[in-house]
Design a protein around this motif. Structure first.
Motif, PDB file in Angstrom:
ATOM      1  N   UNK A 225      36.356  49.383  37.483  1.00 30.80           N
ATOM      2  CA  UNK A 225      36.473  49.712  38.916  1.00 30.80           C
ATOM      3  C   UNK A 225      37.942  49.945  39.280  1.00 30.80           C
ATOM      4  N   UNK A 226      38.629  50.707  38.442  1.00 30.79           N
ATOM      5  CA  UNK A 226      40.072  50.878  38.574  1.00 30.79           C
ATOM      6  C   UNK A 226      40.444  51.533  39.896  1.00 30.79           C
ATOM      7  N   UNK A 227      41.479  50.999  40.518  1.00 30.83           N
ATOM      8  CA  UNK A 227      41.943  51.534  41.786  1.00 30.83           C
ATOM      9  C   UNK A 227      42.898  52.707  41.562  1.00 30.83           C
ATOM     10  N   UNK A 228      42.994  53.581  42.558  1.00 32.48           N
ATOM     11  CA  UNK A 228      43.992  54.644  42.539  1.00 32.48           C
ATOM     12  C   UNK A 228      45.383  54.038  42.481  1.00 32.48           C
ATOM     13  N   UNK A 229      46.253  54.656  41.716  1.00 33.65           N
ATOM     14  CA  UNK A 229      47.636  54.204  41.655  1.00 33.65           C
ATOM     15  C   UNK A 229      47.887  53.039  40.724  1.00 33.65           C
ATOM     16  N   UNK A 230      46.930  52.669  39.896  1.00 30.74           N
ATOM     17  CA  UNK A 230      47.112  51.549  38.977  1.00 30.74           C
ATOM     18  C   UNK A 230      48.033  51.948  37.826  1.00 30.74           C
ATOM     19  N   UNK A 231      48.808  50.958  37.338  1.00 26.81           N
ATOM     20  CA  UNK A 231      49.603  51.128  36.125  1.00 26.81           C
ATOM     21  C   UNK A 231      48.783  50.556  34.970  1.00 26.81           C
ATOM     22  N   UNK A 232      48.524  51.394  33.970  1.00 30.02           N
ATOM     23  CA  UNK A 232      47.585  51.063  32.898  1.00 30.02           C
ATOM     24  C   UNK A 232      48.326  50.979  31.565  1.00 30.02           C
ATOM     25  N   UNK A 233      47.980  49.978  30.780  1.00 29.13           N
ATOM     26  CA  UNK A 233      48.493  49.826  29.415  1.00 29.13           C
ATOM     27  C   UNK A 233      47.315  49.795  28.461  1.00 29.13           C
ATOM     28  N   UNK A 234      47.346  50.654  27.457  1.00 31.39           N
ATOM     29  CA  UNK A 234      46.267  50.733  26.467  1.00 31.39           C
ATOM     30  C   UNK A 234      46.822  50.364  25.100  1.00 31.39           C
ATOM     31  N   UNK A 235      46.171  49.416  24.451  1.00 34.08           N
ATOM     32  CA  UNK A 235      46.504  49.067  23.074  1.00 34.08           C
ATOM     33  C   UNK A 235      45.592  49.862  22.141  1.00 34.08           C
TER      34      UNK A 235
END
Length: 329
Positions: free
Chosen positions: A156-166
């Motif tokens: 349910x990710x919000x707009x403007x989120x900072x995302x880190x993917x491993x």
């Protein structure tokens, strides 16, 4: 017909098996391509599949060449992508909308014969027709994409989120593509494989590194996604979640994998830790996204290997060489 068979723990061969016959509400699909996945390695290690031998392969697409007596929804010659999920529709989880947690959960290529073969059987309800412009041999990507779509349903990710993917293997890269399209302010990627990081940069990662210490986000990330299943990556990722942020366990870890959590930090910083398992009401949407170009198959599929070399393909996948590897019957 020719098929790959995981005969016993640690042993995969290519051999002749009987041609499948469809039940009344089933179809036979002549497989155009079948993707390899971490689940296949787990089956090889003796996990997931209730018993061996098994014909693996849960990511596949092909042409309908046989139909059961009660099938009217598709016909001979139709090209389809196949959702491998097999639910009982009777247990509490199915009846409350959590079919992927079915108490009798099963899947084509995991508990029944799969798509690493010339032909595979599937319920007609699991088949999604492909539009003319989609190449059948590329549509093996629909199933892993449907898992990524499910992951974003959970977030349910919000707009403007900072995302880190491993992880910048196939699944990490798919999460990257979806994050970009769900309004992320930035999407950073961590991977120890330089070649895979280069692909992440090619696809528009905001930043990439072999270690999150090299990235500039001192307050942490709003969303952290593990797409590796690796204990060290998971442990590190849990420590990178910002206040009020979310950690998603998306990669498939070994049964024995363990990490530690800080309960006070989870409480005090209102951190959410959640997981996403397989496919749930996401296959049709993934097929539509795929048809609309959310992924470039030429980027995602790095190797197309003849079915005869399935054991070699498994070894290459286990070594982390390439991106999505598909076998072609």
């Amino acid at each position: 017909m020719k098929a790959a068979v995981i005969e016993s723990v640690g042993r995969a061969v290519v051999t002749e098996v009987p041609d499948p016959t469809p039940g009344p509400r089933e179809v036979v699909v002549e497989v155009a391509a079948c993707g390899l996945c971490g689940t296949d390695l787990h089956i090889l290690q003796g996990e997931f599949a209730p018993k061996l031998p098994i014909v693996p392969g849960h990511e596949f697409a092909g042409e309908v060449v046989g139909v059961g007596a009660q099938v009217t929804e598709v016909g001979l010659g139709d090209r389809v992508a196949v959702d491998p999920s097999l639910y009982c529709y009777e247990c509490r989880y199915c009846r409350t909308g959590h079919n992927n947690l079915c108490e009798r959960w099963a899947a084509i290529g995991v508990t029944t014969a799969g798509g690493a073969a010339r032909y595979a059987v599937a319920p007609v309800a699991n088949c999604v027709r492909l539009p003319e412009h989609v190449r059948t041999e590329d549509a093996a990507l629909v199933e892993p994409l449907s898992c990524a779509v499910r992951g974003y349903d959970v977030l349910n990710s919000r707009l403007g989120a900072h995302v880190l993917i491993y992880g910048s293997g196939t699944m990490g890269l798919m999460m990257l593509e979806l994050a970009k399209r769900t309004g992320a302010a930035s999407v950073d990627v961590v991977d120890v494989n330089p070649a895979r990081l280069e692909t992440a940069r090619r696809l528009g990662a905001s930043a990439s590194a072999a270690n999150a210490d090299e990235l500039d986000r001192p307050r942490g990330w709003d969303v952290v996604v593990d797409a590796t299943g690796n204990a060290a990556a998971i442990q590190d990722g849990l420590d990178r979640v910002a206040k009020a942020g979310t950690f998603l366990q998306f990669g498939v870890a070994d049964y024995a994998t363990r990490v530690t959590v800080d309960p006070y930090r989870i409480y005090n910083q209102e951190i959410t830790i959640t997981g996403s398992m397989a496919v749930l009401h996401s296959f049709e949407r993934a097929a539509e996204l795929f048809a609309n170009g959310v992924l470039d198959p030429e980027v995602f599929i790095s190797d197309r290997i003849p079915l005869e070399r399935y054991p070699e393909a498994l070894e290459q996948f286990a070594a982390g060489v390439g991106r999505k590897i598909v076998v072609v019957p």
